[in-house]
Design an enzyme around this catalytic site. Structure first.
Site, PDB file in Angstrom:
ATOM      1  N   GLY A  43      22.386  38.428 -24.535  1.00  0.00           N
ATOM      2  CA  GLY A  43      22.677  39.862 -24.403  1.00  0.00           C
ATOM      3  C   GLY A  43      24.092  40.252 -24.025  1.00  0.00           C
ATOM      4  N   GLU A  98      26.696  39.788 -17.118  1.00  0.00           N
ATOM      5  CA  GLU A  98      25.318  40.104 -17.522  1.00  0.00           C
ATOM      6  C   GLU A  98      25.293  41.457 -18.231  1.00  0.00           C
ATOM      7  OE1 GLU A  98      22.629  39.411 -18.530  1.00  0.00           O
ATOM      8  OE2 GLU A  98      21.012  39.351 -17.054  1.00  0.00           O
ATOM      9  N   ASP A  99      24.376  41.609 -19.176  1.00  0.00           N
ATOM     10  CA  ASP A  99      24.273  42.879 -19.894  1.00  0.00           C
ATOM     11  C   ASP A  99      23.604  43.962 -19.055  1.00  0.00           C
ATOM     12  OD1 ASP A  99      21.785  41.611 -19.950  1.00  0.00           O
ATOM     13  OD2 ASP A  99      21.515  41.752 -22.117  1.00  0.00           O
ATOM     14  N   ASP A 102      17.590  44.392 -14.271  1.00  0.00           N
ATOM     15  CA  ASP A 102      16.315  45.106 -14.252  1.00  0.00           C
ATOM     16  C   ASP A 102      15.610  44.748 -12.924  1.00  0.00           C
ATOM     17  OD1 ASP A 102      14.359  46.661 -15.968  1.00  0.00           O
ATOM     18  OD2 ASP A 102      13.183  44.860 -15.705  1.00  0.00           O
ATOM     19  N   SER A 103      14.712  43.780 -12.940  1.00  0.00           N
ATOM     20  CA  SER A 103      14.055  43.378 -11.686  1.00  0.00           C
ATOM     21  C   SER A 103      15.048  42.681 -10.748  1.00  0.00           C
ATOM     22  CB  SER A 103      12.894  42.427 -11.974  1.00  0.00           C
ATOM     23  OG  SER A 103      13.366  41.173 -12.416  1.00  0.00           O
ATOM     24  N   GLY A 104      16.077  42.075 -11.321  1.00  0.00           N
ATOM     25  CA  GLY A 104      17.041  41.305 -10.524  1.00  0.00           C
ATOM     26  C   GLY A 104      16.711  39.824 -10.481  1.00  0.00           C
ATOM     27  N   THR A 106      16.476  37.457 -12.885  1.00  0.00           N
ATOM     28  CA  THR A 106      17.335  36.582 -13.690  1.00  0.00           C
ATOM     29  C   THR A 106      18.597  36.216 -12.909  1.00  0.00           C
ATOM     30  OG1 THR A 106      16.525  37.574 -15.741  1.00  0.00           O
ATOM     31  CG2 THR A 106      18.638  36.428 -15.853  1.00  0.00           C
ATOM     32  N   LEU A 107      19.236  37.234 -12.339  1.00  0.00           N
ATOM     33  CA  LEU A 107      20.483  36.986 -11.609  1.00  0.00           C
ATOM     34  C   LEU A 107      20.234  36.226 -10.319  1.00  0.00           C
ATOM     35  CD1 LEU A 107      22.433  40.268 -12.272  1.00  0.00           C
ATOM     36  CD2 LEU A 107      23.167  37.948 -12.842  1.00  0.00           C
ATOM     37  N   LYS A 130      19.477  49.070 -14.069  1.00  0.00           N
ATOM     38  CA  LYS A 130      18.300  49.936 -13.844  1.00  0.00           C
ATOM     39  C   LYS A 130      17.869  49.750 -12.395  1.00  0.00           C
ATOM     40  CE  LYS A 130      16.280  48.954 -18.359  1.00  0.00           C
ATOM     41  NZ  LYS A 130      15.045  48.489 -19.019  1.00  0.00           N
ATOM     42  N   PHE A 151      14.285  51.800 -22.159  1.00  0.00           N
ATOM     43  CA  PHE A 151      14.526  50.524 -22.833  1.00  0.00           C
ATOM     44  C   PHE A 151      15.787  50.621 -23.683  1.00  0.00           C
ATOM     45  CE2 PHE A 151      14.020  46.844 -25.542  1.00  0.00           C
ATOM     46  CZ  PHE A 151      13.675  45.900 -24.588  1.00  0.00           C
ATOM     47  N   ASP A 158      19.025  43.424 -27.151  1.00  0.00           N
ATOM     48  CA  ASP A 158      18.053  43.412 -28.244  1.00  0.00           C
ATOM     49  C   ASP A 158      16.689  44.016 -27.887  1.00  0.00           C
ATOM     50  OD1 ASP A 158      17.198  41.217 -26.513  1.00  0.00           O
ATOM     51  OD2 ASP A 158      15.848  40.693 -28.149  1.00  0.00           O
ATOM     52  N   ARG A 164      21.183  43.885 -31.834  1.00  0.00           N
ATOM     53  CA  ARG A 164      22.285  43.365 -31.027  1.00  0.00           C
ATOM     54  C   ARG A 164      23.655  43.753 -31.588  1.00  0.00           C
ATOM     55  NH1 ARG A 164      20.272  39.670 -27.284  1.00  0.00           N
ATOM     56  NH2 ARG A 164      18.552  38.363 -27.971  1.00  0.00           N
TER      57      ARG A 164
END
Ligand code: IMP
Ligand code: MG
Length: 180
Positions: A43, A98-99, A102-104, A106-107, A130, A151, A158, A164
Site C-alpha cells: 500500500g 505506511e499508507d 486503522d486498528s494500529g 500492523t504498526l 483512521k 474505506f 487497494d 492501487r
C-alpha cells in the site's frame, strides 16, 4: 460490496502538498543521521516514491511485506512477515512508511519486530490515519491527514488488489439497488 462508487477524497495537488510538508519535516529532523525508510508493501509504495523525491537528505530504502489473516477489510490479530528487510538496521534511525493506520495492529507488530534488531530509533510516517478505529495504542510521528471511518482506495491503496494505480485518494461507497 459488489458494485460500488469511488468518491474522490484527496486530490493529486493536496497529496503533493501533504507529501512536501512531511518531507520537509523529516529532512529537518534527520539531518546528519543515518536514516533508513522501511516501506510497508504494497500500500505505501506510491507514497514512498513521492516522499523520497522530496527529501533533502540522503536515505536508504528497504521494504517489508506483511500478511494479516482475517476478513478482507480488517486486520486480524495474527500478522506475519512474508518479506523481511534486507539492510541491517542496528544503530540506525528507522522510519516506517505506511499508507493508512486503522486498528494500529500492523504498526505495533512491525515496530516490535524491528526493535529486536536494536535500531537507534524507530518512528512512523503515515499518509492517512483512521484514529477512531484504533484498537491498540499507536501514534504516527509524522502524519499526512486524519480520515473518517471510511474505506479508502487509490494512491497505492487497494480494494481486493484493485485501484492501487489511481493517482488520487478515493473512498468507496456501495451502490444501493432499489427493490422491485
Ligand atoms: P491496521 O493494522 O488495522 O492498522 O491496518 C492497517 C492496514 O490495513 C493498512 O496497511 C492497509 O493495508 C489496511 N487498511 C486499513 N484501512 C484501509 C482502507 O480504508 N483501505 C484499504 N486498506 C486499508
Ligand atoms: Mg498496508
Amino acid at each position: 460490496m459488489d458494485q460500488h462508487h469511488l468518491n474522490r477524497l484527496i486530490t493529486a495537488e493536496e497529496i503533493a502538498s501533504i507529501v512536501k510538508k512531511l518531507a520537509d519535516q523529516i529532512s529537518r529532523d534527520y539531518i546528519g543521521k543515518e536514516l533508513i525508510l522501511v516501506c510497508i508493501l504494497k500500500g505505501a509504495f506510491m507514497f514512498l516514491s513521492d516522499l523520497v523525491r522530496q527529501l533533502q537528505i540522503p536515505v536508504q530504502v528497504d521494504f517489508v511485506r506483511l500478511a494479516s489473516y482475517g476478513s478482507g477489510m480488517k486486520t486480524s490479530g495474527k500478522i506475519e512477515i512474508t518479506k523481511d528487510i534486507e539492510i541491517p538496521i542496528e544503530g540506525k534511525d528507522v522510519l516506517i512508511i505506511e499508507d493508512i493506520i486503522d486498528s494500529g495492529r500492523t504498526l505495533q507488530f512491525l515496530k516490535d519486530r524491528l526493535a529486536l534488531s536494536n535500531p537507534r530509533s524507530i518512528k512512523v510516517c503515515a499518509l492517512l490515519d483512521k484514529k477512531s478505529r484504533r484498537e491498540v495504542e499507536m501514534e504516527a510521528d509524522y502524519l499526512g491527514t486524519e480520515v473518517e471511518d471510511i474505506f479508502i482506495v487509490g494512491y497505492g491503496i487497494d480494494f481486493n488488489e484493485n485501484y492501487r494505480s489511481l493517482p488520487e485518494v478515493y473512498y468507496v461507497t456501495p451502490i444501493d439497488h432499489p427493490k422491485k
